[in-house]
Design an enzyme around this catalytic site. Sequence first.
Site, PDB file in Angstrom:
ATOM      1  N   SER A 301       0.841  -1.200   0.000  1.00  0.00           N
ATOM      2  CA  SER A 301       0.000   0.000   0.000  1.00  0.00           C
ATOM      3  C   SER A 301       0.873   1.245   0.000  1.00  0.00           C
ATOM      4  O   SER A 301       2.015   1.205   0.454  1.00  0.00           O
ATOM      5  CB  SER A 301      -0.872   0.021   1.257  1.00  0.00           C
ATOM      6  OG  SER A 301      -0.083   0.340   2.395  1.00  0.00           O
ATOM      7  N   ASP A 302       0.331   2.347  -0.490  1.00  0.00           N
ATOM      8  CA  ASP A 302       0.992   3.621  -0.229  1.00  0.00           C
ATOM      9  C   ASP A 302       0.901   3.859   1.283  1.00  0.00           C
ATOM     10  O   ASP A 302       0.054   3.296   1.962  1.00  0.00           O
ATOM     11  CB  ASP A 302       0.317   4.757  -1.009  1.00  0.00           C
ATOM     12  CG  ASP A 302       1.265   5.944  -1.185  1.00  0.00           C
ATOM     13  OD1 ASP A 302       2.306   5.998  -0.494  1.00  0.00           O
ATOM     14  OD2 ASP A 302       0.971   6.819  -2.018  1.00  0.00           O
ATOM     15  N   CYS A 303       1.812   4.712   1.792  1.00  0.00           N
ATOM     16  CA  CYS A 303       1.926   4.759   3.250  1.00  0.00           C
ATOM     17  C   CYS A 303       0.689   5.369   3.897  1.00  0.00           C
ATOM     18  O   CYS A 303       0.292   6.478   3.575  1.00  0.00           O
ATOM     19  CB  CYS A 303       3.233   5.436   3.620  1.00  0.00           C
ATOM     20  SG  CYS A 303       4.615   4.417   3.034  1.00  0.00           S
TER      21      CYS A 303
END
Length: 462
Positions: A301-303
């Site tokens: 995932s993106d952060c």
Amino acid sequence: MATTVTFLFYFSIVSSFFISSNAGRKLLDSESVSTSGASNLTYVCDPSRYSNLGLDMSDFAFCDSKLPYDVRAKDLVDRMTLTEKVKQLGNKAVGVPRLGLPKYEWWSEALHGVSNVGPGTYFDDVIPGATSFPLLFSPQQRSTSPCGRRLVRLFQQKQEPLRDPRWGRATETPGEDPYVVGAYASNYVRGLQDVEGTENVTDLNSRPLKVSSCCKHYAAYDVDDWLGVDRYHFDAKVTEQDMSETFLKPFEMCIKDGDVSSIMCSYNKVNGIPTCADPKLLKDTIRGDWDLHGYGSNIVSDCDSLEVMVNGHKWLGDTGADAAAQALKAGLDLDCGDYYPNFTETAVKDGKVKVKEIDRSLNQLYVVLLRLGFFDGNPIYNSLGKKDVCSQEHIELAREAAKEGIVLLKNVNETLPFNSYKIKKLAIVGPHANATTAMIGNYAGIPCKFISPLDAFRNMVK
Ligand SMILES: *[C@@H]1O[C@H](CO)[C@@H](O)[C@H](O)[C@H]1NC(C)=O
Ligand SMILES: *[C@@H]1O[C@H](CO)[C@@H](O)[C@H](O)[C@H]1NC(C)=O
Ligand SMILES: *[C@@H]1O[C@H](CO)[C@@H](O)[C@H](O)[C@H]1NC(C)=O
Ligand SMILES: *[C@@H]1O[C@H](CO)[C@@H](O)[C@H](O)[C@H]1NC(C)=O
Ligand SMILES: *[C@@H]1O[C@H](CO)[C@@H](O)[C@H](O)[C@H]1NC(C)=O
């Protein structure tokens, strides 16, 4: 008789002017990047390391280098309790001391150079990649691949195509053409990941990795903040045709042509569904249609994407445990954030997700680390050292890449190239006339040396 010519040169936009030298370089501690913590860690399955820890390495089949990677990963995962398992699913994987498994930080950035790490050979920002002919990417990235930091997984490439030039992150992409973006990405990935001499290995799941590279952000993400809608609330309405021709094409190429080992889903929703919770986008498309090969790869995932899903999108009124369960079932292996480590155990206990989904993800993550040499070391790189950083050959390559990315639109009266015999005075005007760090762009590595436009021209006319 030399004529005196005065030029006014306005540097509001500066392209690359890094002519770097060997001066003043120093190697950073590679372990601080790769393995956060255990500062004397060489590789996991080092017998002396195990004996220092008071453990017998021969008790652990995951350290048996004669076994295939999938068998070793499974052995490791099967030894963990549920509590131990979920704590490895975030970017800060905490490790399992009783198994001799150290902690591991999955998050680092390398759009062009390892972000904020250096000094190292600096390659220009990404947007000139849209103009580079012939493509220099692969050899270019071979020389940027960070020596001595081979156990690192890098979040790399903003490789979604640029749709709207007002997008603030346009400079991080190689332009607007889905095919060029895909070609750039897959060559860049090949350069970063491929170990010379292993090009013909047929089992892609065990093919060694120099570094593990990640193509991002998947997908239809190119809005930051527009008319009151930011990327944490953005719902991209995209037709199926546009999705497949424009937004997905580069990712498909990144997987099929680049053999990338990771894909990152984005913050936004696409047609109403957060990308990191969409089984059609993750499981069906990435793993199914494109065959991101079996177990030697992962989706990340993106952060804080899961936090965005819950608090930004307010997706289905999900709790943290709901979001973790949805994402795991959709095919998200690793959470850059702390939702997976914090909420997955509850999700399992509440019957929202099965342990086998967690095991699948962990197995994929550990095979990536096995491919990287995290467990066994990677002797072919032992000879790399300081001499390979900021070498003249690499700097020449960076200069060549920068030149290939420059387009001369107009040359009135054949002003260029400047003639240093004729030019005796030169005025350099503008906010970036004496720029150094302003020129390097974002998510960049630290160059070997800075030369400002002012200094470069001064050297030319003297
Ligand atoms: C690092 O070295 C020290 C002493 O040399 C030792 O006590 C420690 O266990 C080692 N750590 C690891 C992770 O091997
Ligand atoms: C890989 O295969 C190609 C085509 O057969 C060949 O030219 C190349 O030398 C091979 N590379 C290695 C490292 O064996
Ligand atoms: C996750 O747990 C850690 C440690 O207890 C805590 O510091 C952090 O705030 C938690 N994050 C979330 C999103 O609950
Ligand atoms: C180009 O050269 C012509 C002839 O010498 C001159 O009139 C003109 O001003 C020059 N243009 C520029 C932009 O210097
Ligand atoms: C240019 O910047 C450097 C520091 O980066 C400074 O030492 C120098 O004086 C500046 N030159 C001019 C002409 O402002």
